[in-house]
Write a protein that holds these residues in place. Structure first.
Motif, short mmCIF file in Angstrom:
data_model
loop_
_atom_site.label_atom_id
_atom_site.label_comp_id
_atom_site.label_asym_id
_atom_site.label_seq_id
_atom_site.Cartn_x
_atom_site.Cartn_y
_atom_site.Cartn_z
N GLU A 82 0.80 -1.40 -0.15
CA GLU A 82 0.00 -0.02 0.12
C GLU A 82 0.99 1.51 -0.06
O GLU A 82 0.65 2.11 -0.45
N THR A 86 1.07 4.16 -3.18
CA THR A 86 -0.13 5.20 -3.76
C THR A 86 1.28 5.86 -2.88
O THR A 86 1.03 7.27 -3.20
N SER A 89 1.66 7.01 -6.12
CA SER A 89 0.70 7.64 -6.88
C SER A 89 -0.23 7.28 -7.94
O SER A 89 -0.25 7.49 -9.56
N ASP A 92 -5.01 5.36 -6.01
CA ASP A 92 -6.29 6.96 -5.57
C ASP A 92 -6.65 6.32 -4.21
O ASP A 92 -6.99 4.89 -3.53
N SER A 93 -7.27 6.85 -2.81
CA SER A 93 -7.79 6.61 -1.91
C SER A 93 -8.88 5.16 -1.98
O SER A 93 -9.49 5.48 -1.41
N SER A 94 -9.54 5.38 -3.09
CA SER A 94 -10.65 4.33 -3.36
C SER A 94 -10.37 3.40 -4.24
O SER A 94 -10.94 2.36 -4.42
N GLN A 95 -8.88 3.32 -3.99
CA GLN A 95 -8.35 1.72 -4.58
C GLN A 95 -8.51 1.41 -5.53
O GLN A 95 -8.83 0.09 -6.01
N CYS A 153 -4.00 -2.50 6.88
CA CYS A 153 -4.57 -1.88 5.86
C CYS A 153 -4.98 -2.47 4.68
O CYS A 153 -5.34 -4.05 5.00
#
Length: 197
Positions: A82, A86, A89, A92-95, A153
């Motif tokens: 993870e 992340t 980049s 994103d935060s919504s996987q 995670c």
């Protein structure tokens, strides 16, 4: 930490094997993998990566002269993956994978190797839907087994990385592949036993 080391960690997250195939004279038994070979010895990957090294130092405490005392736990492997995706980049935060970010980053890092960039980008693209399905199954199983336990995670990134490096290995560009019997057997096993996407 190299991508091949990340692959080996990610594979710890579990793959179900249940078929048998024949390759040349060798029988591929998906219940019994061939002798372990470092994937990077067969298919040259991108090498050491600054982001992966930084995440390994952050998550594993590696890099301070001490080696970890054995393989990381599944939770630690998930957090490492993870961190890598992340920080890069790539997610994103919504996987959801950001394929254009992946292509752009790899193109900048490997501007003289479009074959590698294309193989890795295609591997990420191919793995996202499969990884989403695997994540849903894992999350359902975790809810049934340990409904109150919250994961630090999500395993999604580790699933994506494991799948991506398996896909890359299966579709390794010719100029990055090592021709020998061990590598051919490893590739046949990975391909025929359904590892990756």
């Amino acid at each position: 930490m190299s991508p091949s080391q990340i692959l080996l960690i990610s594979v710890l997250l579990g793959v179900t094997l249940n078929t048998r195939q024949v390759v040349g004279q060798a029988t591929i038994n998906c219940q019994r993998p061939p002798q372990l070979v470092d994937p990077a010895l067969c298919c040259k990957d991108g090498g050491r990566d600054q982001v992966a090294d930084q995440c390994a130092q952050k998550i594993l405490g590696a890099g301070n002269g001490q080696k970890p005392a054995g393989p990381p736990s599944l939770e630690t492997a998930a957090c490492l993956a993870e961190c890598i995706l992340t920080t890069s980049s790539y997610i994103d935060s919504s996987q959801k994978l950001q394929v254009e970010n992946i292509r752009s980053d790899l193109s900048a890092k490997f501007s003289n190797d479009s074959g590698f960039v294309e193989a890795m980008t295609m591997a990420y693209s191919k793995c996202e839907p499969q990884s989403q399905r695997r994540l849903a199954v894992i999350m359902q199983q975790m809810q049934q087994q340990q409904p109150q336990q919250k994961q630090r995670c999500s395993p999604f990134s580790a699933i994506v990385l494991g799948c991506t490096y398996m896909e890359y290995f299966k579709n390794c560009p010719d100029h990055r592949w090592t021709q020998n019997a061990e590598c051919a057997l490893a590739k046949a096993y990975v391909t025929q036993c359904g590892l990756g996407a």
